[in-house]
Design a protein around this motif. Structure first.
Motif, PDB file in Angstrom:
ATOM      1  N   GLU A  81       5.514   4.370 -10.140  1.00  0.00           N
ATOM      2  CA  GLU A  81       6.118   5.294  -9.052  1.00  0.00           C
ATOM      3  C   GLU A  81       5.249   6.373  -9.015  1.00  0.00           C
ATOM      4  N   ALA A 129      10.248  11.251  -4.984  1.00  0.00           N
ATOM      5  CA  ALA A 129       9.263  10.171  -4.845  1.00  0.00           C
ATOM      6  C   ALA A 129       8.377  10.503  -4.051  1.00  0.00           C
ATOM      7  N   PRO A 139       5.844   8.181  -2.083  1.00  0.00           N
ATOM      8  CA  PRO A 139       5.304   6.893  -1.695  1.00  0.00           C
ATOM      9  C   PRO A 139       4.260   6.968  -0.841  1.00  0.00           C
ATOM     10  N   GLU A 174      -1.473  -1.279  -1.024  1.00  0.00           N
ATOM     11  CA  GLU A 174      -1.296  -0.536  -1.741  1.00  0.00           C
ATOM     12  C   GLU A 174      -1.755  -0.852  -3.321  1.00  0.00           C
TER      13      GLU A 174
END
Length: 215
Positions: free
Chosen positions: A86, A106, A108, A153
């Motif tokens: 992550e 985070a 993303p 991704e």
């Protein structure tokens, strides 16, 4: 969340395997605590300072790493296997431990599930196969052809992992905020690298030099 940080001269991406040999006392403590708690740590590319024996200033985007195995040696050193999972951004650095820690959030990859990102991934996939073919030719080896991930991704991370480019350029890929931008940049990157390697292979005077851009 507060995350212990391991500044390194390498850029870790989600899905990337990273074996590490841990010998500095501060990182032996850090990894020992992570193993005991089953918690991750952050791998960050060094912006300024040494990798060993001193304080390093990291880039603000890194990747959290899970420890998948750890082997303790007789003198206290450790060999560990990790995998990135992550991305995060550093909100604040803390110096209250023997090792560096940070408050992180985070990060993303935006828009990875959109139709546009899927089209960009479909356009990128054949360039990755061409790149691997030319890379194999330059290295006098053959890469086994495998089914590429269809998830935009995952494909973007795979390209970033295998690309033989400087770490500074890998860091810029890691910092890309959105999937469409990242996939498009990687397609241009692979086209550039394929052209460079083909030019090297076509020129006998450069054929015996190192075929890859140094990391």
């Amino acid at each position: 969340m507060i995350l212990p940080l391991f500044p390194l001269n390498v850029v870790l991406f989600p899905g990337m395997l990273l074996p590490l040999h841990i010998f500095e006392p501060r990182y032996r403590q850090m990894i020992g605590e992570c193993v005991a708690a089953g918690s991750p740590f952050g791998v960050v590319f060094i912006k300024d300072g040494p990798e060993i024996g001193g304080a390093a200033t990291p880039h603000t985007v890194g990747t959290a790493a899970k420890i998948t195995s750890a082997t303790s040696l007789a003198d206290g050193r450790l060999n560990i296997a990790t995998v990135g999972y992550e991305r995060f951004t550093i909100q604040a650095l803390h110096h209250d431990q023997p090792y560096l820690t940070a408050t992180v959030a985070a990060f993303p990859l935006a828009g990875a599930g959109t139709a546009l990102a899927k089209r960009e991934a479909q356009a990128l996939a054949p360039w990755l196969m061409r790149y691997l073919d030319v890379l194999g030719e330059a290295a006098a080896t053959q890469f086994e052809r495998t089914l590429l991930p269809s998830n935009p991704e995952s494909l973007a991370n795979l390209v970033a992992i295998v690309a033989q480019i400087p770490m500074e350029e890998k860091q810029r890929l890691l910092e890309a905020p959105a999937a469409v931008e990242l996939l498009s940049r990687e397609r241009a990157l692979l086209r550039r690298e394929i052209s460079l390697m083909r030019a090297m292979l076509a020129n006998p005077r450069t054929h015996d030099t190192k075929p890859f851009t140094p990391n």
